[in-house]
Design an enzyme around this catalytic site. Structure first.
Site, PDB file in Angstrom:
ATOM      1  N   ALA A 229       8.556  -4.413  12.362  1.00 49.86           N
ATOM      2  CA  ALA A 229       8.700  -5.066  11.190  1.00 49.86           C
ATOM      3  C   ALA A 229      10.183  -5.612  10.988  1.00 49.86           C
ATOM      4  O   ALA A 229      10.441  -6.877  10.611  1.00 49.86           O
ATOM      5  CB  ALA A 229       8.421  -4.299   9.965  1.00 49.86           C
TER       6      ALA A 229
ATOM      7  N   CYS B 205       3.823  18.405 -18.629  1.00 51.82           N
ATOM      8  CA  CYS B 205       3.948  17.326 -19.799  1.00 51.82           C
ATOM      9  C   CYS B 205       4.321  18.139 -21.128  1.00 51.82           C
ATOM     10  O   CYS B 205       3.928  19.287 -21.090  1.00 51.82           O
ATOM     11  CB  CYS B 205       2.567  16.287 -20.072  1.00 51.82           C
ATOM     12  SG  CYS B 205       2.662  15.402 -21.234  1.00 51.82           S
TER      13      CYS B 205
ATOM     14  N   ASN C 185       3.097  -7.083  13.265  1.00 51.62           N
ATOM     15  CA  ASN C 185       2.547  -5.698  13.559  1.00 51.62           C
ATOM     16  C   ASN C 185       3.001  -5.586  14.916  1.00 51.62           C
ATOM     17  O   ASN C 185       3.013  -6.268  15.931  1.00 51.62           O
ATOM     18  CB  ASN C 185       1.051  -5.603  13.668  1.00 51.62           C
ATOM     19  CG  ASN C 185       0.673  -4.822  12.241  1.00 51.62           C
ATOM     20  OD1 ASN C 185       1.211  -3.987  11.582  1.00 51.62           O
ATOM     21  ND2 ASN C 185      -0.621  -5.216  11.874  1.00 51.62           N
ATOM     22  N   VAL C 186       3.056  -4.273  15.367  1.00 48.02           N
ATOM     23  CA  VAL C 186       3.913  -3.805  16.749  1.00 48.02           C
ATOM     24  C   VAL C 186       2.436  -3.973  17.611  1.00 48.02           C
ATOM     25  O   VAL C 186       2.474  -4.434  18.778  1.00 48.02           O
ATOM     26  CB  VAL C 186       4.082  -2.178  16.943  1.00 48.02           C
ATOM     27  CG1 VAL C 186       4.213  -1.981  18.156  1.00 48.02           C
ATOM     28  CG2 VAL C 186       5.283  -2.159  15.894  1.00 48.02           C
TER      29      VAL C 186
ATOM     30  N   HIS D  19      -1.420   1.527  -4.353  1.00 49.78           N
ATOM     31  CA  HIS D  19      -1.826   2.818  -4.421  1.00 49.78           C
ATOM     32  C   HIS D  19      -0.845   3.663  -5.345  1.00 49.78           C
ATOM     33  O   HIS D  19      -0.808   4.981  -4.945  1.00 49.78           O
ATOM     34  CB  HIS D  19      -1.987   3.547  -2.989  1.00 49.78           C
ATOM     35  CG  HIS D  19      -3.010   2.783  -1.933  1.00 49.78           C
ATOM     36  ND1 HIS D  19      -2.595   2.748  -0.671  1.00 49.78           N
ATOM     37  CD2 HIS D  19      -4.163   2.668  -2.235  1.00 49.78           C
ATOM     38  CE1 HIS D  19      -3.970   2.136  -0.274  1.00 49.78           C
ATOM     39  NE2 HIS D  19      -4.602   2.121  -1.218  1.00 49.78           N
TER      40      HIS D  19
ATOM     41  N   CYS E  69      -2.969  13.493 -21.242  1.00 50.36           N
ATOM     42  CA  CYS E  69      -2.463  12.413 -22.113  1.00 50.36           C
ATOM     43  C   CYS E  69      -2.374  11.180 -21.300  1.00 50.36           C
ATOM     44  O   CYS E  69      -1.986  10.158 -21.968  1.00 50.36           O
ATOM     45  CB  CYS E  69      -1.624  12.863 -22.991  1.00 50.36           C
ATOM     46  SG  CYS E  69       0.113  13.127 -22.448  1.00 50.36           S
TER      47      CYS E  69
ATOM     48  N   GLN F 209       0.967  -1.227  -0.016  1.00 47.26           N
ATOM     49  CA  GLN F 209       0.071  -0.161  -0.212  1.00 47.26           C
ATOM     50  C   GLN F 209       0.985   1.178   0.033  1.00 47.26           C
ATOM     51  O   GLN F 209       0.566   2.491  -0.215  1.00 47.26           O
ATOM     52  CB  GLN F 209      -1.118   0.015   1.362  1.00 47.26           C
ATOM     53  CG  GLN F 209      -1.773  -1.182   1.461  1.00 47.26           C
ATOM     54  CD  GLN F 209      -2.253  -1.188   2.796  1.00 47.26           C
ATOM     55  OE1 GLN F 209      -3.336  -0.318   3.177  1.00 47.26           O
ATOM     56  NE2 GLN F 209      -1.510  -2.063   3.495  1.00 47.26           N
TER      57      GLN F 209
HETATM   58 ZN    ZN Z   1       0.485  15.017 -21.600  1.00 43.53          ZN
END
Ligand code: ZN
Length: 247
Positions: free
Chosen positions: A234, A150, A215-216, A121, A132, A103
């Protein structure tokens, strides 16, 4: 540190897995000094989530970008993968971990060397043109004047999922394929409160996968979804797991 019997059981499942996948969240990156979005020290406690709404971005691209650059590009530039990212990358290189769904938008799994990463995500690594749809790398030079544009004249946006945007279809399809094959899933550093992402472990469980949660503190998944909860940071728990695997 989690009790040895839980660790031993988790390691046994990992060793026996035919298709081990991982699902990671903010808890993997906090030890790389990436602030989480949620929780008391999270970004939402400081910034109005409205600022990350796609309609706000479209209406105020320059203003939006000033914050996006500060939060996601200036901060992330110095962040480095930690031991949790590196253990997951090494498990993949050893052929044990087949796919990783994250995620996180911080690109740290890529930097750690993971190859098969599904970024649910999106990621700040790339920018996408809102006109575009062309993508390009988020080179620092592009961010010198905001908002970045762009060649077509359209505004470039970080290739991450804003509020009001759909999860990218390629991510959904890859997740579906991953869940279908998964028999053991490592769920690391996520509260399981962000939907639809939280459906990833829930759906894997529903289809019979074993869920190992790291997990904690217990999460919304711990009670009904996880088969084992390994409590701890982790970095520490992943290092313990790796140390218990055969060399
Ligand atoms: Zn563009």
């Amino acid at each position: 540190m989690p009790p040895d019997k839980d660790l031993l059981q988790a390691v046994e499942w990992i060793r026996e897995a035919k298709y081990l996948s991982a699902f990671t969240g903010a808890g993997v990156s906090v030890e790389s000094n990436i602030p989480p979005f949620r929780g008391e020290n999270g970004l939402w406690a400081t910034y109005d989530p409205e600022l990350f709404d796609i309609s706000y971005f479209r209406a105020n691209p320059a203003k939006s970008w000033t914050l996006l650059k500060k939060l996601f590009y200036d901060t992330f530039r110095d962040a480095e993968p930690n031991e949790a990212h590196r253990v997951l990358a090494r498990l993949e290189r050893r052929g044990m971990l087949k796919a990783l769904v994250t995620q996180n938008i911080d690109n740290l799994h890529h930097l750690a060397g993971s190859g098969n990463v599904i970024e649910y995500h999106g990621s700040v690594r790339e920018l996408v043109c809102i006109s575009c749809k062309k993508r390009r790398g988020a080179e620092p030079a592009l961010l010198e004047s905001l908002p970045p544009k762009c060649e077509c004249g359209g505004v470039l946006k970080p290739d991450i999922v804003f509020f009001g945007e759909e999860i990218p279809i390629h991510a959904l399809l890859n997740v579906e394929k991953t869940i279908e094959k998964t028999d053991v899933m490592l769920v690391v550093g996520t509260t399981g409160e962000v939907y639809p992402a939280a459906f990833v472990p829930i759906e894997a469980k529903r289809r019979g996968a074993r869920i190992i949660e790291v997990n904690v503190t217990p999460s919304s998944l711990s009670q009904d979804v996880s088969d084992i909860l390994l409590r701890g940071k982790a970095t520490e728990v992943m290092a313990r797991i790796e140390a218990m695997l055969p060399a």
